[in-house]
Scaffold this motif. Structure first.
Motif, mmCIF file in Angstrom:
data_model
loop_
_atom_site.group_PDB
_atom_site.id
_atom_site.type_symbol
_atom_site.label_atom_id
_atom_site.label_comp_id
_atom_site.label_asym_id
_atom_site.label_seq_id
_atom_site.Cartn_x
_atom_site.Cartn_y
_atom_site.Cartn_z
ATOM 1 N N HIS A 278 0.802 -1.235 0.000
ATOM 2 C CA HIS A 278 0.000 0.000 0.000
ATOM 3 C C HIS A 278 0.829 1.277 0.000
ATOM 4 C CE1 HIS A 278 -3.492 -2.512 1.869
ATOM 5 N NE2 HIS A 278 -3.446 -2.616 0.554
ATOM 6 N N ASP B 282 -0.987 3.643 2.417
ATOM 7 C CA ASP B 282 -0.306 3.621 3.722
ATOM 8 C C ASP B 282 0.950 4.468 3.544
ATOM 9 O OD1 ASP B 282 -2.271 1.807 4.340
ATOM 10 O OD2 ASP B 282 -0.926 0.086 4.571
ATOM 11 N N ARG C 9 -3.030 2.669 -4.213
ATOM 12 C CA ARG C 9 -4.125 1.769 -3.817
ATOM 13 C C ARG C 9 -5.449 2.114 -4.519
ATOM 14 N NH1 ARG C 9 -5.470 0.656 2.568
ATOM 15 N NH2 ARG C 9 -6.492 -1.360 2.338
ATOM 16 N N HIS D 116 2.421 -2.735 6.602
ATOM 17 C CA HIS D 116 1.339 -1.756 6.410
ATOM 18 C C HIS D 116 1.508 -0.588 7.372
ATOM 19 C CE1 HIS D 116 -1.498 -4.326 4.029
ATOM 20 N NE2 HIS D 116 -0.659 -5.240 4.467
ATOM 21 N N GLY D 117 0.604 0.400 7.196
ATOM 22 C CA GLY D 117 0.541 1.514 8.130
ATOM 23 C C GLY D 117 -0.894 1.765 8.556
HETATM 24 ZN ZN LIG Z 1 -2.315 -1.341 4.367
#
Ligand SMILES: [Zn+2]
Length: 293
Positions: free
Chosen positions: A49, A69, A100, A150-151
């Motif tokens: 992402h 992210d 994304r 991810h974030g």
């Molecule tokens: Zn993510």
């Protein structure tokens, strides 16, 4: 005689250049929308992402989450660079360069690409590279740890570790968590099998769990001894971890969700977290996967 000497000379030059050449060059998929950097450690990371590209030739996704992210691509590269600095070796890294809003590699194909043929092709390449990386790692080391990076931006600032277990599952009594079936629904079943005398709850939130080790290196995390059951919202792991983390394939995996504040916002903070995570993994992987970095 001169010819022989010249042959030897040029052979030595060729060998010197071959040694100098980085052995592990990045590989790119269609239109460079996916990047795969091959490595040599029992560790594979994906960053789905953090992509920035929004080509007009790929249709916008019309449903599902479309926010990126932020800075996770940079964070993944920093983790890889720090690992190389500390161990002299590289991990495998798979990066989606598409934003994304164009492709979500962490969803099944239909929701991920929403009918766009280019996005579908990139999705297949992305997961193909992860599969290749994990197979190569298992061939080299017998097993692999897979991290999907991810974030998140949740109010409680912590690293969320997703082993595919729901919050409601993690509230079960310890004897249920340590029961034979519980670990089978998670993504670190392989680690449980490699350490049969260790109760599964210890692997999730014991004093030597990944969450505990991350906290010892300066960042709050959950599940961990401090917070065995994450407060919600909490990301438990998604499509990618579920698909690629199989004990039958000798792969253990988890989703790592780094909070934006303190972990991803500034380059200094990303560097600090990258260093802490690498130090953590240098303890975690030899201890639980029983393979040296
Ligand atoms: Zn993510």
């Amino acid at each position: 005689m001169i010819r022989i000497c010249l042959f030897i000379f040029w052979s030595l030059v060729a060998i010197a250049f071959a040694i100098d050449e980085p052995a592990l060059k990045p590989v790119f998929g269609t239109q460079r929308y996916v990047e795969y950097i091959p490595g040599e450690l029992p560790l594979v990371m994906s960053a789905p992402h953090g992509g920035l590209l929004k080509p007009r030739s790929v249709a916008d996704r019309s449903y599902g989450v479309v926010d990126s992210d932020a800075n996770t691509q940079d964070l993944a590269r920093r983790i890889a660079a720090e690992l190389k600095k500390q161990t002299g070796k590289s991990m495998d890294l798979v990066i989606s360069h598409l934003h994304r809003s164009k492709l979500d590699p962490n969803r099944e194909l239909k929701e991920a690409a929403q009918g766009d043929q280019t996005a579908e092709k990139i999705w297949m390449e992305y997961h193909g590279y992860i599969e290749d990386a994990l197979k190569a790692s298992v061939a080299r080391h017998g097993r692999a740890l897979f991290i999907d990076l991810h974030g998140q931006n949740h109010k409680d600032i912590r690293v969320e570790l997703g082993y595919m277990h729901r919050v409601t599952d993690l509230t079960e009594p310890t004897q249920v968590i340590n029961g034979v079936d519980f670990s089978k629904s998670g993504s670190i079943q392989l680690i449980s099998e490699l350490n049969p005398s260790v109760p599964y709850a210890n692997l999730l939130f014991g004093s030597e769990s990944l969450g505990a080790l991350i906290e010892q290196h300066g960042f709050l995390a959950t599940p961990s001894p401090r917070m065995t059951v994450p407060t919600e919202p909490y990301f438990r792991g998604g499509y990618t971890i579920d698909r690629h983390s199989k004990s039958a394939a000798n792969v253990a995996g988890l989703q790592v969700e780094a909070n934006r504040i303190r972990l991803r916002d500034t380059s200094e903070n990303r560097q600090k977290f990258a260093e802490a995570l690498v130090q953590t993994l240098r303890i975690y992987i030899p201890k639980w996967l029983k393979v040296e970095l």
